[in-house]
Design a protein around this motif. Structure first.
Motif, PDB file in Angstrom:
ATOM      1  N   ASP A   1      21.340  13.299 -12.167  1.00 19.94           N
ATOM      2  CA  ASP A   1      21.325  13.178 -10.704  1.00 19.94           C
ATOM      3  C   ASP A   1      19.913  12.945 -10.184  1.00 19.94           C
TER       4      ASP A   1
ATOM      5  N   ALA B   1      18.904   9.416 -11.066  1.00 22.40           N
ATOM      6  CA  ALA B   1      19.614   8.465 -10.198  1.00 22.40           C
ATOM      7  C   ALA B   1      18.977   8.442  -8.806  1.00 22.40           C
ATOM      8  N   SER B   2      18.564   9.609  -8.313  1.00 23.40           N
ATOM      9  CA  SER B   2      17.926   9.651  -6.994  1.00 23.40           C
ATOM     10  C   SER B   2      16.584   8.921  -7.010  1.00 23.40           C
TER      11      SER B   2
ATOM     12  N   ARG C   1      16.261   6.219  -8.711  1.00 25.81           N
ATOM     13  CA  ARG C   1      16.724   4.852  -9.005  1.00 25.81           C
ATOM     14  C   ARG C   1      16.503   4.457 -10.466  1.00 25.81           C
TER      15      ARG C   1
ATOM     16  N   LEU D   1      18.504   4.296 -13.056  1.00 25.09           N
ATOM     17  CA  LEU D   1      19.913   4.359 -13.448  1.00 25.09           C
ATOM     18  C   LEU D   1      20.125   4.281 -14.958  1.00 25.09           C
TER      19      LEU D   1
ATOM     20  N   ARG E   1      30.637  11.403 -12.913  1.00 23.00           N
ATOM     21  CA  ARG E   1      29.270  10.904 -12.723  1.00 23.00           C
ATOM     22  C   ARG E   1      29.037   9.621 -13.508  1.00 23.00           C
TER      23      ARG E   1
ATOM     24  N   ARG F   1      30.586   6.861 -11.455  1.00 21.23           N
ATOM     25  CA  ARG F   1      29.759   6.553 -10.282  1.00 21.23           C
ATOM     26  C   ARG F   1      28.546   5.723 -10.671  1.00 21.23           C
ATOM     27  N   LEU F   2      27.907   6.083 -11.780  1.00 23.37           N
ATOM     28  CA  LEU F   2      26.746   5.312 -12.227  1.00 23.37           C
ATOM     29  C   LEU F   2      27.147   3.921 -12.680  1.00 23.37           C
TER      30      LEU F   2
ATOM     31  N   ALA G   1      27.436   1.925  -9.705  1.00 27.92           N
ATOM     32  CA  ALA G   1      26.114   1.673  -9.127  1.00 27.92           C
ATOM     33  C   ALA G   1      25.385   0.529  -9.819  1.00 27.92           C
ATOM     34  N   ILE G   2      25.646   0.343 -11.123  1.00 23.94           N
ATOM     35  CA  ILE G   2      24.980  -0.756 -11.829  1.00 23.94           C
ATOM     36  C   ILE G   2      25.840  -2.015 -11.853  1.00 23.94           C
TER      37      ILE G   2
END
Length: 181
Positions: free
Chosen positions: A110, A113-114, A116, A118, A141, A144-145, A148-149
């Protein structure tokens, strides 16, 4: 020992303030009890007393530098207090001491990810899943990742596999339904 056991029982009964008093009594009798310092830190954190909790985790680590859970919880305290660099140091140390510490890996993911990062976050989540494939939160998670990619197909496959293989993954099933509609 009796005060320590009483404190643990009081925690289980939800009587945090009384437990804090009992842990402190135990520590008056045995100030070198790392477990008592750690449990006191957890109880203080649950009571919202983060500064005091962090001091107990630091004391735990002075007594037992390889107490992975104390590093993890100290890292959480740093996150709460807005110090991600110090949090990362403590999470990294918890993972070094216990490579299978899935919760520490997820928290580090986390944090990454915050920031960036990834790819590094994905690496931590995959390592957490390697250690604890039964952890629905790790599957969530990962998905979600993956989204995100830009790997929507991978995220859907992750949700589907989790729902299929984990009875406790009901919430993941709801998430999959939301994604597919």
């Amino acid at each position: 020992k009796a005060h320590f056991n009483l404190a643990n029982t009081l925690v289980e009964l939800g009587q945090r303030r009384e437990a804090i008093t009992a842990y402190r009594s135990a520590l008056e009798l045995d100030p070198a009890n790392a477990d008592a310092h750690f449990n006191l830190g957890i109880t203080l954190a649950e009571d919202g007393r983060i500064d005091e909790a962090m001091e107990e985790f630091r004391t735990t680590l002075r007594l037992d530098p390889e107490f992975a859970e104390a590093h993890y919880n100290l890292g959480l305290g740093h996150l709460v207090q807005g110090r991600p660099g110090q949090a990362r140091t403590e999470l990294d140390e918890a993972i070094r001491l216990d490579p299978g510490y899935a919760e520490a890996r997820l928290q580090l993911a986390d944090l990454l990810a915050s920031e960036r990062d990834l790819p590094a976050a994905l690496e931590q989540v995959r390592a957490a899943l390697g250690a604890r494939p039964d952890l629905p939160e790790a599957h969530r998670r990962l998905a979600r990742l993956q989204f995100a990619i830009g790997d929507g197909a991978g995220a859907i496959a992750t949700y589907r596999e989790a729902v299929r293989s984990l009875p406790a993954a009901y919430e993941l099933g709801k998430a999959l339904g939301w994604i597919l509609h």
